[in-house]
Scaffold this motif. Structure first.
Motif, PDB file in Angstrom:
ATOM      1  N   MET A 187      22.166 -50.121  38.331  1.00 11.29           N
ATOM      2  CA  MET A 187      22.439 -51.493  38.718  1.00 11.29           C
ATOM      3  C   MET A 187      23.361 -52.153  37.701  1.00 11.29           C
ATOM      4  O   MET A 187      23.468 -51.729  36.561  1.00 11.29           O
ATOM      5  N   ASN A 188      24.055 -53.191  38.094  1.00  7.73           N
ATOM      6  CA  ASN A 188      24.875 -53.983  37.202  1.00  7.73           C
ATOM      7  C   ASN A 188      24.254 -55.359  37.040  1.00  7.73           C
ATOM      8  O   ASN A 188      23.741 -55.952  37.994  1.00  7.73           O
ATOM      9  N   ILE A 189      24.289 -55.898  35.823  1.00 11.07           N
ATOM     10  CA  ILE A 189      23.696 -57.198  35.544  1.00 11.07           C
ATOM     11  C   ILE A 189      24.664 -58.314  35.936  1.00 11.07           C
ATOM     12  O   ILE A 189      25.807 -58.341  35.505  1.00 11.07           O
ATOM     13  N   GLY A 227       3.143 -43.932  31.689  1.00 11.51           N
ATOM     14  CA  GLY A 227       2.638 -45.127  32.354  1.00 11.51           C
ATOM     15  C   GLY A 227       3.154 -46.428  31.788  1.00 11.51           C
ATOM     16  O   GLY A 227       2.587 -47.491  32.037  1.00 11.51           O
ATOM     17  N   ARG A 228       4.255 -46.381  31.032  1.00  6.59           N
ATOM     18  CA  ARG A 228       4.906 -47.603  30.560  1.00  6.59           C
ATOM     19  C   ARG A 228       6.057 -47.962  31.504  1.00  6.59           C
ATOM     20  O   ARG A 228       6.531 -47.127  32.269  1.00  6.59           O
ATOM     21  N   LYS A 229       6.512 -49.195  31.418  1.00  9.61           N
ATOM     22  CA  LYS A 229       7.725 -49.600  32.127  1.00  9.61           C
ATOM     23  C   LYS A 229       8.911 -49.372  31.196  1.00  9.61           C
ATOM     24  O   LYS A 229       8.762 -49.436  29.975  1.00  9.61           O
ATOM     25  N   PHE A 230      10.072 -49.129  31.762  1.00 11.04           N
ATOM     26  CA  PHE A 230      11.238 -48.898  30.917  1.00 11.04           C
ATOM     27  C   PHE A 230      12.383 -49.829  31.302  1.00 11.04           C
ATOM     28  O   PHE A 230      12.487 -50.290  32.445  1.00 11.04           O
ATOM     29  N   LEU A 231      13.221 -50.093  30.336  1.00 10.42           N
ATOM     30  CA  LEU A 231      14.479 -50.798  30.553  1.00 10.42           C
ATOM     31  C   LEU A 231      15.536 -50.032  29.773  1.00 10.42           C
ATOM     32  O   LEU A 231      15.531 -50.032  28.540  1.00 10.42           O
ATOM     33  N   GLY A 232      16.396 -49.313  30.478  1.00 10.93           N
ATOM     34  CA  GLY A 232      17.416 -48.497  29.832  1.00 10.93           C
ATOM     35  C   GLY A 232      18.803 -49.052  30.072  1.00 10.93           C
ATOM     36  O   GLY A 232      19.130 -49.466  31.192  1.00 10.93           O
ATOM     37  N   ILE A 233      19.637 -49.061  29.030  1.00 11.33           N
ATOM     38  CA  ILE A 233      21.002 -49.569  29.124  1.00 11.33           C
ATOM     39  C   ILE A 233      21.957 -48.458  28.698  1.00 11.33           C
ATOM     40  O   ILE A 233      21.788 -47.864  27.636  1.00 11.33           O
ATOM     41  N   GLU A 234      22.963 -48.185  29.511  1.00 12.89           N
ATOM     42  CA  GLU A 234      23.940 -47.147  29.186  1.00 12.89           C
ATOM     43  C   GLU A 234      25.338 -47.596  29.607  1.00 12.89           C
ATOM     44  O   GLU A 234      25.539 -48.047  30.739  1.00 12.89           O
ATOM     45  N   VAL A 270      20.237 -49.885  33.659  1.00 12.92           N
ATOM     46  CA  VAL A 270      21.361 -50.812  33.744  1.00 12.92           C
ATOM     47  C   VAL A 270      22.631 -50.137  33.238  1.00 12.92           C
ATOM     48  O   VAL A 270      22.643 -49.539  32.157  1.00 12.92           O
ATOM     49  N   LEU A 271      23.706 -50.243  34.015  1.00 14.06           N
ATOM     50  CA  LEU A 271      25.017 -49.744  33.602  1.00 14.06           C
ATOM     51  C   LEU A 271      25.788 -50.896  32.972  1.00 14.06           C
ATOM     52  O   LEU A 271      26.096 -51.891  33.631  1.00 14.06           O
ATOM     53  N   GLY A 272      26.089 -50.772  31.692  1.00 17.29           N
ATOM     54  CA  GLY A 272      26.824 -51.843  31.023  1.00 17.29           C
ATOM     55  C   GLY A 272      26.778 -51.713  29.514  1.00 17.29           C
ATOM     56  O   GLY A 272      26.093 -50.853  28.964  1.00 17.29           O
ATOM     57  N   ASP A 273      27.521 -52.576  28.852  1.00 15.29           N
ATOM     58  CA  ASP A 273      27.551 -52.626  27.392  1.00 15.29           C
ATOM     59  C   ASP A 273      26.279 -53.319  26.910  1.00 15.29           C
ATOM     60  O   ASP A 273      25.973 -54.435  27.342  1.00 15.29           O
ATOM     61  N   CYS A 274      25.544 -52.672  26.019  1.00 23.26           N
ATOM     62  CA  CYS A 274      24.235 -53.208  25.628  1.00 23.26           C
ATOM     63  C   CYS A 274      24.341 -54.599  25.003  1.00 23.26           C
ATOM     64  O   CYS A 274      23.431 -55.423  25.171  1.00 23.26           O
ATOM     65  N   ILE A 275      25.425 -54.911  24.293  1.00 20.62           N
ATOM     66  CA  ILE A 275      25.530 -56.226  23.663  1.00 20.62           C
ATOM     67  C   ILE A 275      25.544 -57.333  24.708  1.00 20.62           C
ATOM     68  O   ILE A 275      25.022 -58.428  24.487  1.00 20.62           O
ATOM     69  N   ASN A 276      26.115 -57.037  25.875  1.00 22.21           N
ATOM     70  CA  ASN A 276      26.146 -58.033  26.950  1.00 22.21           C
ATOM     71  C   ASN A 276      24.834 -58.068  27.715  1.00 22.21           C
ATOM     72  O   ASN A 276      24.342 -59.144  28.078  1.00 22.21           O
ATOM     73  N   VAL A 277      24.269 -56.884  27.977  1.00 24.07           N
ATOM     74  CA  VAL A 277      23.023 -56.832  28.747  1.00 24.07           C
ATOM     75  C   VAL A 277      21.868 -57.427  27.944  1.00 24.07           C
ATOM     76  O   VAL A 277      21.014 -58.144  28.485  1.00 24.07           O
TER      77      VAL A 277
END
Length: 732
Positions: free
Chosen positions: A1-3, A369-376, A19-26
């Protein structure tokens, strides 16, 4: 997805978000104080293979955003090189970003590494234009690159499957004086650091912070390493700050075994590393299987490698050119990231990885069993992560209650059977199955989407008969180079599996897709019984590739069982090509009926009966050992006629077997097909099979396939197990 939203709604994250994007922005759209733990493997600042993204360590600004989104007292685990300049910069940036860095680092030690410094004596020779002395020349298979490394070894391409290795020594006067010296100080790498930092507490003490928001805590009890002491008593030791790969501490191994089913510890105490030294956690570098699990639908791509002539003091070697589905160059093991997850979080917490790469941290979070938030930021890596995560999206839930048995190790388990309601076996099933085998009840256990049955070995250690079937009757390993087969047999098991498990459609199966990776692969001598092919036939569209692969296998001195529905022109050509190797191979031709109308219905594009018989005759006349597979029995009422027709041309054996799982494997979409299926079913009832068995049970030429034996056993007829090591009969 894109933010696109100004602020991310964390309540919308049910299982995870990529999330697809630059981590500094996300990071800027993630709410403050919303993340429970950060685990990440960021750029090390080594200019790895000259890649732009690895030229610098993450900026202070990125770490400030990471600190902002963490809950007070939450931890961040950051993988890092131990090279002093980049390590100090990484620590300094974390410090300046506001993290509390007053903690002990973890160190992951592994045995696979290579000195990165160049031999100074050889380098001086090259600089002065002096030819170095060759001390020794060696030849090795499967080398496709040129390399001069720390051991003074040069490799040059000799032929596609072999390379010469030259062990050299300096020849110039100065080179001889400095012989044994290496540029700078670059010993064999064997360790990476895991920096541990914390967002500062907002309360006066760790106790107050725990009361406030359950943070400021690492769950060391969960991370204890369980084992059995010399008296057989279950003990636990606290983890150390050293994490080693399997066998890295071999000299200290003392035979300790461990198992446990409480807390999270069992995840880190499997038999695969239980005999190693404790309290260190054993974590190997990830295998290619682990890296590429779930990536079947992605295309093969080239791994990044150093450009020819590129000089980087920290990248002296060039990777072997190789195709991969997971082309991320620094994939970390799931087990390592899972351990860090257990240390700093609880089920339901949100784990953030701002540099998620191919998604290993997100995988570990999901499994636990955790939720994740990945940025690449790299789209190609994002797609790999997305595919890996999609593969384990159906997370199995543990059974409500698991009783303890006296099983102590996997060696006591006879078998673990996994049945999935939708036939998708995903990665998260594996630890659950092993845990159930070690700790669960012997009766069936149900998980979400999975049913697991454990069978324990009998106390008298007598193995129950486990019937061999399909490929197992004839081979230990099947080798295939094509997905799809132009013969398009209606009963094809490979097509049914491809459609059911991999999303293919029936109409695409006749369109043969060659696997270039398998075709280009070099082969070594194997101790296994090899069968080629198993999921397709040798057809006009695959012939050239099949001949090439068979030559490689036989040149490596393997013995090979070649199985196919034979076309006389292709078999004659293949016999001429493989004539030098005929003592190391056997043909087993599938000839399943004499009636060409029956053959053309069930095997629409396969050769006629007469064509197959001619191929059998030619192979025998040219001195090859021949056998026949009458499986599946497409004309059960004519087995005697078929056997007697082929007997004089068969030098080794005939294998008889019914059509297996005909209704599952056949696409029954017309009344005509239904009627033909009913004919097959009527002709291979146990009673009908018994008639065939009684006719030939004392005939040494006839062998019985596993499903044939299994069906007869159901009516009380014990058919002796077939021991078909055909290698003893062809190597003479």
């Amino acid at each position: 997805m894109n933010i696109k939203k100004s602020t991310m709604n964390m309540k919308d994250i049910k299982k995870g978000r990529l999330v697809l994007g630059d981590c500094i922005n996300v990071l800027k759209v993630i709410p403050s104080n919303s993340i429970d733990q950060i685990i990440t493997d960021p750029p090390y600042g080594l200019s790895y293979y000259g890649l732009d993204w690895d030229k610098k360590v993450p900026s202070i600004g990125i770490w400030k955003e990471c600190c902002r989104v963490l809950k007070p007292g939450s931890f961040i685990c950051v993988m890092s090189s131990v090279r002093q300049d980049v390590l100090s910069k990484m620590i300094s940036n974390l410090d300046q970003a506001g993290f509390n860095i007053r903690f002990t680092s973890l160190y992951w030690t592994y045995i696979k590494g290579f000195p990165k410094a160049s031999n100074i004596g050889l380098a001086i020779d090259k600089k002065l234009g002096v030819e170095s002395r060759i001390l020794e020349t060696k030849t090795k298979r499967k080398s496709k690159f040129k390399h001069r490394g720390a051991l003074g070894i040069s490799r040059t391409l000799n032929e596609p499957s072999k390379a010469e290795y030259y062990v050299k020594a300096p020849n110039s006067d100065l080179g001889k004086k400095l012989n044994g010296g290496y540029a700078g100080f670059q010993p064999k790498p064997a360790v990476e650091a895991i920096l541990v930092a914390m967002k500062p507490l907002t309360e006066k003490s760790y106790v107050n912070q725990a009361i406030s928001n359950k943070k400021g805590i690492t769950f060391l009890e969960d991370a204890k390493i369980p084992y059995f002491d010399k008296q057989g008593q279950l003990q636990k030791k606290f983890m150390s700050n050293l994490i080693v790969s399997d066998n890295a501490l071999d000299p200290l191994v003392n035979g300790i075994e461990c198992t446990d089913n409480k807390g999270n510890s069992f995840r880190f105490s499997l038999d695969s590393w239980a005999v190693q030294v404790l309290p260190h956690l054993m974590v190997s570098k990830p295998s290619q299987l682990e890296k590429e699990l779930g990536l079947d639908e992605l295309p093969d791509q080239k791994m990044v490698s150093r450009d020819p002539g590129q000089r980087k003091f920290n990248v002296p070697m060039k990777h072997r050119p190789s195709d991969r589905k997971n082309i991320h160059p620094t994939v970390k093991p799931v087990k390592l990231m899972a351990y860090l997850t257990v240390l700093g979080s609880r089920p339901g917490d949100i784990i953030l990885d701002p540099f998620c790469g191919s998604g290993t941290t997100c995988l570990a979070a999901t499994i636990l069993g955790r939720k994740f938030l990945g940025i690449e930021i790299e789209k190609k890596h994002y797609e790999i992560a997305n595919a890996r995560l999609t593969n384990i999206s159906k997370v199995i839930q543990p059974a409500e209650k698991i009783s303890t048995t006296n099983i102590k190790r996997l060696s006591e388990v006879e078998s673990i059977e996994l049945r999935c309601e939708n036939d998708i076996i995903d990665m998260s099933a594996v630890p659950a199955a092993i845990n159930h085998a070690l700790n669960g009840p012997l009766e069936n256990a149900r998980y979400k989407n999975f049913k697991i049955t454990t069978t324990v070995k009998p106390q008298n250690s007598t193995k129950p008969i486990k019937e061999k079937d399909n490929v197992q009757d004839w081979a230990d390993k099947g080798i295939n180079i094509s997905k799809g087969c132009s013969n398009n047999c209606r009963y094809c098991y490979a097509r049914e599996i491809s459609v059911r498990r991999h999303g293919n459609v029936y109409e695409n199966w006749p369109n043969e897709q060659l696997n270039q990776k398998m075709i280009k692969k070099g082969w070594r001598l194997s101790s296994k019984r090899l069968m080629f092919p198993t999921t397709h036939d040798i057809t006009p569209g695959t012939y050239d590739a099949c001949e090439s692969v068979l030559k490689k296998l036989l040149e490596a001195e393997n013995q090979v069982l070649v199985v196919s529905k034979p076309r006389v022109d292709l078999i004659e050509k293949l016999c001429d090509s493989l004539e030098p190797y005929k003592k190391r191979m056997m043909f087993r031709f599938t000839i399943s009926a004499r009636n060409n109308e029956i053959l053309s219905f069930w095997e629409p594009n396969a050769p006629s009966y007469e064509d197959r018989v001619d191929a059998l005759i030619i192979a025998g006349a040219k001195g090859f050992r021949t056998s026949v597979s009458i499986e599946p029995m497409l004309d059960p009422g004519d087995i005697k006629g078929l056997v007697e027709d082929l007997r004089e041309f068969t030098s080794d054996s005939m294998w008889i077997g019914p059509v297996k799982m005909i209704r599952k494997r056949t696409r029954i979409d017309s009344e005509e097909i239904e009627l033909e299926v009913q004919k097959i079913e009527a002709g291979q009832t146990p009673d009908k099979l018994l008639e065939v068995y009684n006719l030939y049970k004392n005939d040494p030429l006839i062998k019985w396939k596993g499903h044939f034996r299994k069906l007869l056993r159901k009516i009380g007829v014990e058919v002796p197990e077939q021991n078909d090591d055909w290698r003893d009969r062809i190597d003479n």
